[in-house]
Design an enzyme around this catalytic site. Structure first.
Site, PDB file in Angstrom:
ATOM      1  CE1 TYR A   1      30.553 -13.684  -6.205  1.00 50.38           C
ATOM      2  CE2 TYR A   1      29.421 -15.611  -5.453  1.00 50.38           C
ATOM      3  CZ  TYR A   1      30.277 -14.715  -5.151  1.00 50.38           C
ATOM      4  OH  TYR A   1      30.496 -14.267  -3.907  1.00 50.38           O
TER       5      TYR A   1
ATOM      6  CD  GLU B   1      33.440 -12.378  -4.265  1.00 45.84           C
ATOM      7  OE1 GLU B   1      32.462 -12.545  -3.654  1.00 45.84           O
ATOM      8  OE2 GLU B   1      34.122 -11.194  -4.734  1.00 45.84           O
TER       9      GLU B   1
END
Length: 387
Positions: free
Chosen positions: A101, A189
């Site tokens: 992530y 993101e």
């Protein structure tokens, strides 16, 4: 401005970031044709401005063309958290060995950019944070200095990214940060940022929010503006250049300044009511702007009362009052209006409003008093008893 996944990936590709090959589709036939060009297996992905697509059935692996057609037909029209799927992204399937992530956003309290990185990608980052906060490595980046290679490598090490791919991941993150800054993004993101079995690092997903105030620097951002998801109220407000966010309550809110508008929404909640919207008319409260704001709120059938909360700064109180008076003449208002007026020349403004008060137009001295009155009126109009 929120981008669809495919728009985010197309933006990333401009900066040389590694993203999978894919095509947009608007029908099952489009999806099959795209899959034929790309080669199966492919992943059929719903394109909506919200998360949770996988859990909602909006992401499907298709091993053959029949599966592509079936999945495309099933996903198009799907309701995902109130967002109806009208386009798909058909993407070459990836060979996933590891999932990470990564994100960049602005930490306003620190006045720096914030990077977050975790070796535990592919799941909700909130779940990771709750279970093991140390699994997320954070880095604050001075906008002047930027993200340097040495700092990025330390960050990658702190995130427990395996050494075999650490340098490649660091290089990708430095490039991603450059894209985040150059594109005037509020957020980028990537979840997951994957490593393939061959050791390649690929941005398998994208969530990008761009600063709408930066469009004067980016002529091509008109394409993103055209695909924003808005309900009827938000679209009407946008056409009048009003900063509006629709909510689910019964008290319409008009304020000048984002901070005051947010505070007004909070106070309505505090006194037991429910705001129908956030509406910031900015620094000016002239008749045209105020009439546009009242028209947008008046067209919301859920609104039972309207709270106008204005603090005069550069715009003086008597100008604001004149704008409100003229606006109420232009727009046939269905709901009672409560006004709170303070700041520069507020006394003159209140004096100007005084002869017009009565019936559906009233004034209160403080924000709290005005909110209480508006909530009371909304409750009475809706047949509810407010606390």
């Amino acid at each position: 401005m929120d981008l669809f996944e495919h728009q985010g990936k197309e933006l990333f590709a401009r900066y040389g970031l590694p993203v999978p090959t894919g095509e947009v589709a608007y029908s099952p036939d489009d999806a099959v044709a795209a899959a034929q060009r790309l080669g199966v297996p492919v992943v059929v992905k719903a394109q909506v401005h919200t998360g949770g697509r996988g859990k909602a059935g909006g992401v499907k692996l298709a091993a053959d063309l029949d599966a592509v057609r079936s999945h495309a037909a099933g996903i198009l029209g799907l309701d995902i958290s109130g967002h109806i799927v009208r386009r798909l992204w058909i993407e070459q399937a990836s060979d996933i060995a590891e999932e990470y992530y990564a994100s960049f956003t602005l930490d306003r309290s620190a006045r720096k950019h914030l990077g977050m990185l975790s070796a535990e990608g592919g799941v909700d980052i909130e779940t990771v944070a709750a279970r093991d906060p140390d699994a997320i490595a954070r880095i604050h980046i001075d906008p002047v200095d930027g993200l340097t290679q040495p700092a990025c490598r330390q960050w990658v090490q702190a995130a427990r990214i395996p050494g075999a791919v650490a340098d490649v991941v660091a290089d990708v993150l430095v490039t991603l940060y450059g894209a985040y800054v150059d594109a005037d993004a509020d957020l980028v993101e990537v979840n997951p940022l994957i490593v393939t079995s061959g050791g390649d690092v690929v941005l398998l997903d994208s969530k990008v929010t761009l600063d709408a105030n930066s469009t004067f620097r980016h002529d091509d951002y008109a394409q993103y503006e055209a695909t924003q998801t808005r309900d009827e109220r938000e679209q009407a407000a946008h056409s009048k250049r009003l900063q509006y966010v629709g909510l689910d309550g019964s008290v319409g809110v008009i304020a000048n300044g984002a901070g005051l508008a947010m505070s007004t929404v909070d106070v309505v909640n505090q006194v037991g009511g429910s705001p129908a919207n956030f509406l910031d008319i900015g620094g000016g409260a002239n008749a045209e702007v105020m009439a546009g704001a009242l028209e947008v709120i008046n067209n919301d059938p859920a609104v039972r009362a309207i709270l106008i909360n204005i603090f005069g700064g550069i715009t003086r109180g008597e100008e604001i009052a004149a704008g409100i008076i003229e606006a109420t003449r232009r727009v046939d208002i269905d709901s009672p209006i409560v006004i709170r007026l303070d700041g520069t020349n507020a006394a003159e403004g209140r004096e100007l409003l005084e002869p017009h008060l009565g019936g559906a137009l009233m004034m209160e001295p403080t924000m709290l008093d005005a909110a209480r009155r508006a909530v009371e009126l909304a409750g009475a109009a809706g047949g509810q008893v407010q606390p």
